[in-house]
Write an enzyme that holds these catalytic residues in place. Structure first.
Site, short mmCIF file in Angstrom:
data_model
loop_
_atom_site.label_atom_id
_atom_site.label_comp_id
_atom_site.label_asym_id
_atom_site.label_seq_id
_atom_site.Cartn_x
_atom_site.Cartn_y
_atom_site.Cartn_z
N VAL A 35 0.84 -1.19 0.00
CA VAL A 35 0.00 0.00 0.00
C VAL A 35 0.88 1.25 0.00
CG1 VAL A 35 -2.06 -0.98 1.04
CG2 VAL A 35 -0.20 -0.25 2.51
N HIS A 36 2.18 1.03 -0.05
CA HIS A 36 3.11 2.16 -0.04
C HIS A 36 3.92 2.18 -1.33
CE1 HIS A 36 3.25 1.72 4.65
NE2 HIS A 36 2.13 2.26 4.23
N ALA A 37 3.72 3.18 -2.13
CA ALA A 37 4.53 3.38 -3.33
C ALA A 37 5.02 4.82 -3.32
CB ALA A 37 3.71 3.09 -4.57
#
Lengths: 484, 520
Positions: free
Chosen positions: A421-423
């Site tokens: 969920v982290h980019a």
């Protein structure tokens, strides 16, 4: 299409970055319009079951996989408030090591001291703090495991004061405890005169000779899809790590755009304990082990019935039986910093979809393997009876001997079901022009009135939840613009 | 007529030249068709023709073809507008009738105008729809021509080879344009914007608008499952038209050979692409006659046949079209002017629709069967499964439709391969396997050893599993005692109201109010 729509500051995107910019500039008297592709929703739309929540709140209903040798499930918000509406609310300040690295390698001038007041402000706005309620069983158990192994486990602060533990952060907090942007900064921005237009997707930016003159927008009105053009004196692109580079590339802005994507890959592990975990009436596990940071972190994940079933589906059909233990299950994660490389591109085919690719590095794989061993040891020490990692064919892990195997062996790449969920880092910012897409203040190279303020500008992986960093850097960018 | 509406000298000259060129072309082809035939020969052949029951049957076939065309037109616009079948047929017929009465294929413009008036779609979108129909027609006709030649051994005159080559080049190019518009509409729109943004705002906006309308015209073809039925209707249309040619063969004493009818129909219709007078007089007769000559029919009989077919082709549709014009009182120029007036307003002129307000795609029996195979039976009862499974299949259909097109295509190809394998293995589709067979077969792909198969099934597996176990009934079984949905709010609605209302109002108030801030 008419020429009557003209604004002073156009903010594209209403997530953690866009909301801060809108709030900061509107409160200083700028005429601000925020364009948001997703919808604006009332409380009633939040906390709905997964299918409904994904339809309303997620980009492409959550179907934006990161392709690569190991495909990674990726989701981000697409609604007023962006991903802050569907995340866990965990809050981290940028690790000083990351800031030092960004300064030396990319020329990003933000220091710990300089960002501190921005963090203070954001934490106050969002009510960031530790849980005031007793820890739920899934957190207590994790703590016991960490203590048993002699690892330091820390409660991660959250932007969710008064959390009631509905375990539905991922579907929009139905109680309003979690301070997503739609519940915190955006109402304040609107009160200061900003306007939010939801349901408006920017097709491309219009620009000539180093100046952006406006944007071409697609939206539906009265059931009919229409194109609009809006003129703007200044544009802040805050569409997030995948959509910001996609929009820039669609607009013909290419310099170091989209080619350096990083993500935090996560491996989920469902664990069965002897006691009830009360998943539906408790918040996700709140602790994080940072003993192995920055390469590796261990922590807790959402664990509703559907999410547990998804993790267990790597063990189906035999693993189906484990679902009958769902009341005694909780879910945790192994997160790695992400040292692989990826890219973001608008697709030429179909609508304005974005293609995302990330290739897991050998170091990522190694860290995931070691992380699985460490997390398994921790959970088994905490009393877990069986562990179900999201790895096909691995079978339940029931002993530390089984877990220890992954301290030395690498998990099979083709069997991994990873998520993230982290980019970030798809348009890195900093004064070293040879490596970045925008300067230290977020201004896109070659453009005098185009700025970026979202996770895309983080020069590389911070190793922690990026919301705090995004908000602090966005406020810094907005202030630099206003005080120029 | 205002000054703006008055035809300019240049356009009047161009129209006059077009008409003259068409008339000259018609005269030339009529001469070529009749130069070796005497009038008395022609008269005698026609007098001997047996019109009953062949002519009425032929006309019936032709009119049926137009009803099928109407159905195709209705389907092509169904994504954007609701047209009844009969109205869609009238739109089609009007175009043909005007082509029969006016030169330079003005019927295509008339048709786009009527479509705009009846459906509310932009005129340019109507034109692009017409273009799409023509391309589909051309592709189908070429296919049918090749089929006719393949079944008529020894019939391959040189002029026909050239016609096929020319037709193939023309329609392949056109098909390429259509495919690009269907598959990459955003790219085309972005390039239009990019190429015109530095010219002037007016030209940019006009170009973007018109290109967007044109792209919308062909967009429906990109919908899953839309292209094949439309192609099928196109084939049916031309088979009906071949019926016109077939029924009139025995009227002139020839054997009713479908292969000859197909050959005559396709060659004639490709031939009338040549500019000519209204009603295609000349090229129609010449190419029809040449097609028959290729299978050994005498020229006089061939020309008589062509004349008879032309009557069946021209008269009923023209009369039907005139009836439509009379009945509807269509004012084409008015329709176009209305469209020009209906420009999109400003972004702030009114509220926008909430995203995702369009209905979700429906599940299919195959997807339902797939989900049944993907979700293993557990302790839940049959009733709970029967309730949750369709809901999971619907969710899966919606989720798969949200994938980027490239991935959607890959998944569709993979699923197609899976269905073929299912047929090969069981001799029947997945939907007709027993639940136990499905679980074993689908499970072998989704949970088996082959990584590629697991990747293929990963998206439907994850979405189906999520929706199934999040179904209230299953969730209640898995997590007994879990509250349905706690909703006690801990922050007052009032603290949000100010922002929320202003958000949805979308009025111009906040843009025009005085700045009260502390701007530096």
């Amino acid at each position: 299409m008419t020429d009557i729509d003209q604004v002073e500051v156009l903010v594209i995107g209403s997530g953690a970055g866009g909301s801060v910019v809108a709030h900061e500039l509107a409160s200083r008297g700028y005429q601000v319009v925020v364009l948001e592709e997703g919808g604006a929703f009332e409380f009633e739309a939040y906390g709905q079951p997964a299918p409904e929540a994904m339809r309303r709140l997620y980009r492409r209903r959550g179907m934006t996989p990161v392709m690569g040798r190991v495909p990674i499930g990726y989701v981000e918000g697409c609604c007023v408030g962006g991903s802050t509406e569907i995340n866990s609310g965990f809050w981290h300040r940028t690790p000083p090591e990351a800031l030092l690295r960004w300064k030396s390698r990319y020329g990003l001038g933000a220091t710990e001291q300089e960002l501190a007041p921005h963090f203070d402000w954001a934490e106050e706005m969002l009510g960031v703090g530790l849980s005031q309620a007793p820890w739920p069983p899934s957190t207590r158990t994790f703590d016991e495991g960490a203590r048993a192994l002699g690892l330091g486990a820390f409660e991660v602060p959250r932007a969710a004061p008064g959390c009631q533990g509905t375990n539905s952060c991922g579907y929009g907090c139905p109680t309003g405890a979690k301070r997503g942007m739609s519940r915190s900064l955006l109402p304040r921005a609107v009160a200061s005169g900003a306007r939010i237009v939801s349901g408006a997707r920017v097709v491309r930016l219009l620009h000539a000779r180093g100046r952006v003159s406006g944007a071409l927008i697609r939206a539906r009105r009265g059931g009919e899809e229409r194109l609009f053009r809006i003129r703007a004196e200044h544009v802040f692109v805050c569409c997030g790590p995948t959509e910001t580079p996609s929009l820039l590339l669609r607009s013909g802005v290419r310099y170091h755009v989209g080619g350096t994507l990083r993500v935090h890959p996560y491996l989920k592990v469902a664990a069965t304990f002897s006691d009830p975990m009360r998943s539906e009436t408790s918040v996700l596990p709140l602790l994080q082990v940072r003993e192995f940071w920055p390469e590796l972190s261990l922590g807790g994940s959402f664990f509703g019935a559907g999410q547990l079933a998804m993790t267990l589906s790597d063990h189906f059909p035999e693993g189906r039986a484990a679902l009958s233990d769902a009341p005694r299950m909780a879910q945790y994660y192994v997160g790695v910093r992400g040292t692989g490389r990826g890219w973001v591109r608008p697709t030429a085919l179909g609508d304005d979809a974005t293609l995302v690719r990330y290739d897991l590095s050998d170091a990522d794989l190694r860290a995931l393997s070691v992380g699985l061993a460490r997390l398994s040891q921790l959970l088994l020490r905490a009393g877990a009876e069986a562990l179900y990692p999201s790895v096909w064919g691995l079978g339940p892990i029931r002993s530390e001997e089984q877990a220890a195997r992954w301290l030395t062996e690498a998990l099979p790449k083709g069997a991994l079901s990873l998520v993230t969920v982290h980019a970030f880092s798809s348009c890195p910012a900093g004064d070293h022009r040879a490596l970045t897409a925008a300067d230290d203040e977020g201004r896109v190279w070659g453009f005098e009135n185009l700025r970026l303020a979202d996770a895309s500008v983080l020069p590389d992986s911070p190793g922690v939840n990026p919301q705090g960093t995004v908000m602090a850097l966005a406020r810094r960018t907005a202030r630099a613009f206003a005080e120029r | 007529m205002t000054k703006a509406e008055a035809p300019t000298h240049g356009s009047a000259l161009a129209r006059g030249l077009t008409l003259l060129l068409g008339l000259a072309s018609s005269a030339g082809f009529l001469y070529l068709a009749s130069r070796r035939i005497t009038l008395s020969e022609l008269e005698r052949t026609l007098r001997e023709a047996q019109l009953w029951p062949w002519l009425p049957l032929a006309v019936l076939c032709y009119l049926t073809g137009h009803l099928v065309r109407g159905l195709r037109c209705q389907r092509l616009v169904s994504g954007e507008a609701r047209l009844s079948w009969i109205t869609a047929t009238h739109v089609v017929v009007l175009g043909y009738a005007v082509n029969n009465l006016l030169p330079a294929r003005l019927g295509e413009l008339a048709r786009a105008g009527m479509l705009a008036e009846r459906s509310g779609l932009p005129f340019v979108q109507g034109l692009s729809l017409t273009f799409l129909e023509r391309v589909l027609d051309g592709v189908v006709m070429l296919g049918l021509l090749l089929l006719a030649l393949a079944t008529l051994p020894g019939v391959r005159p040189e002029w026909l080879e050239a016609t096929i080559g020319l037709g193939a080049a023309l329609f392949t190019t056109a098909l390429g344009v259509v495919l690009a518009a269907v598959l990459a509409p955003s790219l085309i729109l972005r390039w239009t914007s990019r190429l015109t943004q530095n010219v002037s705002a007016r030209i940019h906006d006009a170009a973007v608008r018109q290109v967007d309308s044109a792209l919308c015209g062909v967009a429906h073809l990109g919908q899953p499952g839309a292209a094949l039925p439309i192609l099928g209707l196109s084939v049916l249309t031309w088979l009906c038209e071949a019926g016109l040619f077939l029924c009139l063969l025995p009227a002139l004493g020839m054997a009713p050979d479908p292969r000859v009818a197909l050959l005559a129909m396709t060659v004639t219709n490709l031939g009338i692409l040549v500019p000519s007078s209204p009603g295609f007089i000349g090229p129609f007769h010449y190419f029809c006659m040449q097609a028959l000559a290729a299978v050994g029919v005498a020229e006089a009989r061939g020309l008589s046949y062509a004349a008879l077919v032309h009557v069946g082709f021209y008269v009923p549709i023209t009369l039907w079209g005139l009836g439509i014009l009379f009945g509807y009182g269509v004012q084409l120029s008015q329709a176009v002017r209305d469209q020009r007036r209906a420009l999109p307003g400003g972004l702030f002129d009114g509220p926008l629709d909430a995203p995702g307000s369009q209905p979700d795609p429906e599940s299919t029996p195959t997807l339902l069967a797939l989900c049944d195979g993907l979700i293993p039976h557990g302790t839940e009862g049959d009733a709970a499964r029967a309730e949750a499974l369709p809901s999971a299949a619907r969710f899966t259909a919606a989720q798969l439709s949200a994938l980027p097109l490239r991935l959607r295509i890959l998944f569709a190809l993979g699923l197609g391969g899976f269905r073929v394998l299912t047929w090969l293995r069981f001799g029947r589709p997945l939907t007709r396997l027993t639940s136990a067979q499905r679980a074993r077969w689908v499970g072998g792909f989704a949970y088996g050893r082959v990584g590629l198969f697991r990747q293929l099934m990963r998206a439907p597996r994850a979405t189906a599993v999520l929706a199934y176990y999040e179904h209230p009934r299953l969730r209640a079984e898995l997590l007994p005692g879990a509250p349905a949905r706690p909703t006690e709010r801990i922050i007052s609605s009032e603290s949000l109201t100010q922002g929320r209302v202003a958000t949805e109002r979308n009025s111009s108030e906040s843009l025009t109010r005085d700045r009260g801030g502390q701007r530096d």
